[in-house]
Write a protein that holds these residues in place. Structure first.
Motif, PDB file in Angstrom:
ATOM      1  N   GLN A  94       6.683   6.568   2.029  1.00 26.45           N
ATOM      2  CA  GLN A  94       5.963   6.076   3.420  1.00 26.45           C
ATOM      3  C   GLN A  94       4.639   5.926   3.079  1.00 26.45           C
ATOM      4  O   GLN A  94       3.672   6.777   3.880  1.00 26.45           O
ATOM      5  N   ASP A  95       4.209   4.932   2.366  1.00 24.23           N
ATOM      6  CA  ASP A  95       2.744   4.866   2.052  1.00 24.23           C
ATOM      7  C   ASP A  95       2.427   3.549   2.623  1.00 24.23           C
ATOM      8  O   ASP A  95       2.585   2.251   2.105  1.00 24.23           O
ATOM      9  N   LYS A  96       2.184   3.375   4.136  1.00 23.70           N
ATOM     10  CA  LYS A  96       1.906   2.049   4.537  1.00 23.70           C
ATOM     11  C   LYS A  96       0.556   1.505   4.253  1.00 23.70           C
ATOM     12  O   LYS A  96       0.766   0.139   4.074  1.00 23.70           O
ATOM     13  N   GLU A  97      -0.136   2.102   3.812  1.00 23.29           N
ATOM     14  CA  GLU A  97      -1.487   1.393   3.306  1.00 23.29           C
ATOM     15  C   GLU A  97      -1.104   0.753   1.864  1.00 23.29           C
ATOM     16  O   GLU A  97      -1.340  -0.453   1.781  1.00 23.29           O
ATOM     17  N   LEU A  98      -0.518   1.335   0.880  1.00 25.52           N
ATOM     18  CA  LEU A  98       0.021   0.539  -0.140  1.00 25.52           C
ATOM     19  C   LEU A  98       1.008  -0.632   0.227  1.00 25.52           C
ATOM     20  O   LEU A  98       0.785  -1.617  -0.399  1.00 25.52           O
ATOM     21  N   PHE A  99       1.683  -0.344   1.235  1.00 17.30           N
ATOM     22  CA  PHE A  99       2.787  -1.344   1.686  1.00 17.30           C
ATOM     23  C   PHE A  99       2.009  -2.494   1.951  1.00 17.30           C
ATOM     24  O   PHE A  99       2.271  -3.743   1.467  1.00 17.30           O
ATOM     25  N   ARG A 100       1.175  -2.432   2.967  1.00 15.36           N
ATOM     26  CA  ARG A 100       0.327  -3.529   3.678  1.00 15.36           C
ATOM     27  C   ARG A 100      -0.558  -4.167   2.420  1.00 15.36           C
ATOM     28  O   ARG A 100      -0.616  -5.420   2.299  1.00 15.36           O
ATOM     29  N   LYS A 101      -1.278  -3.280   1.822  1.00 15.99           N
ATOM     30  CA  LYS A 101      -2.306  -4.050   0.766  1.00 15.99           C
ATOM     31  C   LYS A 101      -1.584  -4.745  -0.535  1.00 15.99           C
ATOM     32  O   LYS A 101      -2.015  -5.938  -0.774  1.00 15.99           O
ATOM     33  N   THR A 102      -0.395  -4.316  -0.810  1.00 21.30           N
ATOM     34  CA  THR A 102       0.253  -5.089  -1.812  1.00 21.30           C
ATOM     35  C   THR A 102       0.872  -6.373  -1.585  1.00 21.30           C
ATOM     36  O   THR A 102       0.884  -7.490  -2.055  1.00 21.30           O
TER      37      THR A 102
END
Length: 309
Positions: A264-272
């Motif tokens: 549940q790491d939204k920032e990593l999801f979006r950034k990647t």
């Protein structure tokens, strides 16, 4: 005519030898060499929809040749890889779309197709690996482990696709405890491939990287409570990205979709995923179709971000 008399026995022997040959198999053998060299044209295809339409017919054509000469391992290798790649790249793509659209009937149909596609991939792979493997895969985990240790680099590709086929089948039958129990076998097979790659200094970066992607997916196949390991999965995705010099975009897409969502790491999801979309799919011409697929999925996952978090 003395010269003609000497020639007659030679002509007779030649006729017998020619008649003893299977013309169909000779033709298939020659064609298989061309098909093996030409398979890279699909991997370089920039048009996802064209590839989706063309690959099924190509696979059926190769199957027709394979029926003429089942012993031709070039053809069997093409079929093993082809069915795994087509199933994961296209059938599963349609399945994901149906799932996200809550089209349960279509999703069920496509999941069934995916299972059959992966099983065909595994079947062709086991055909190459031989009867001992065909027996071991139906046995215990220990049987598979012993057989894997005896498998050499010459059967590296068949072993990988057998593992991918088994893992893919499991993924579409998670409601079947007997199938889920086979995950360890798939992991053993893929781990042996990685050992062989390291030992033999695998020069094909796509092959080496893909093996780590599959291993990462296997670590993420089950929830942590049932033996899944998100951090081990991330390590494999990172290794695949490293090996392929950040050019194999599917590794990054899976890192976002599987690992970032799992923790549940939204920032990593979006950034990647944004990084993927900012990278030209042509960065690796030899893997253009895979990178086009990565772009397609990155857009879809960003669009459905709220459903993952």
């Amino acid at each position: 005519m003395p010269g003609l008399k000497k020639l007659i026995p030679f002509l007779a022997l030649s006729t017998l030898a020619f008649g003893a040959c299977d013309i169909g198999k000779l033709t298939v053998n020659t064609t298989s060499k061309v098909l093996d060299r030409g398979k890279y044209a699909t991997k370089q295809e920039p048009d996802y929809d064209l590839a989706a339409a063309a690959i099924p017919a190509s696979l059926k054509t190769v199957e027709a040749f394979h029926m003429v000469d089942p012993s031709n391992h070039r053809l069997t290798n093409i079929l093993a890889e082809g069915f795994c790649q087509y199933t994961s790249g296209f059938i599963e793509d349609d399945w994901e779309v149906a799932v996200l659209a809550n089209d349960f009937e279509a999703a069920e149909h496509l999941s069934d197709r995916a299972s059959k596609g992966f099983m065909r991939c595994m079947g062709y792979s086991l055909h190459i690996l031989g009867k001992k493997w065909q027996k071991s895969i139906l046995g215990s985990v220990e049987d598979v482990e012993k057989r894997a240790k005896k498998t050499g680099f010459g059967n590296r590709d068949a072993l990988l696709w057998a593992g991918v086929g088994l893992a893919g089948t499991i993924n579409h039958n998670k409601d079947n405890p007997a199938m889920v129990a086979q995950v360890t076998k798939a992991r053993i097979m893929v781990e042996r491939v990685i050992v062989l790659d390291d030992k033999n200094k695998q020069k094909d970066k796509a092959k080496a990287g893909f093996a780590h992607i599959v291993r990462g997916m296997l670590h993420m196949a089950l929830p942590a409570a049932l033996g899944g390991d998100p951090e081990a999965g991330k390590a494999e995705f990172d290794r695949a990205i490293e090996i392929t010099e950040n050019k194999f975009l599917l590794a990054k897409v899976l890192l976002a979709r599987k690992y970032a969502v799992a923790i549940q790491d939204k920032e990593l999801f979006r950034k990647t995923l944004i990084e993927v979309l900012q990278t030209d799919p042509a960065i690796w011409p030899a893997q253009r179709l895979a990178n086009e697929t990565a772009h397609r999925r990155a857009k879809r996952y960003l669009k459905h971000e709220k459903e993952y978090f």
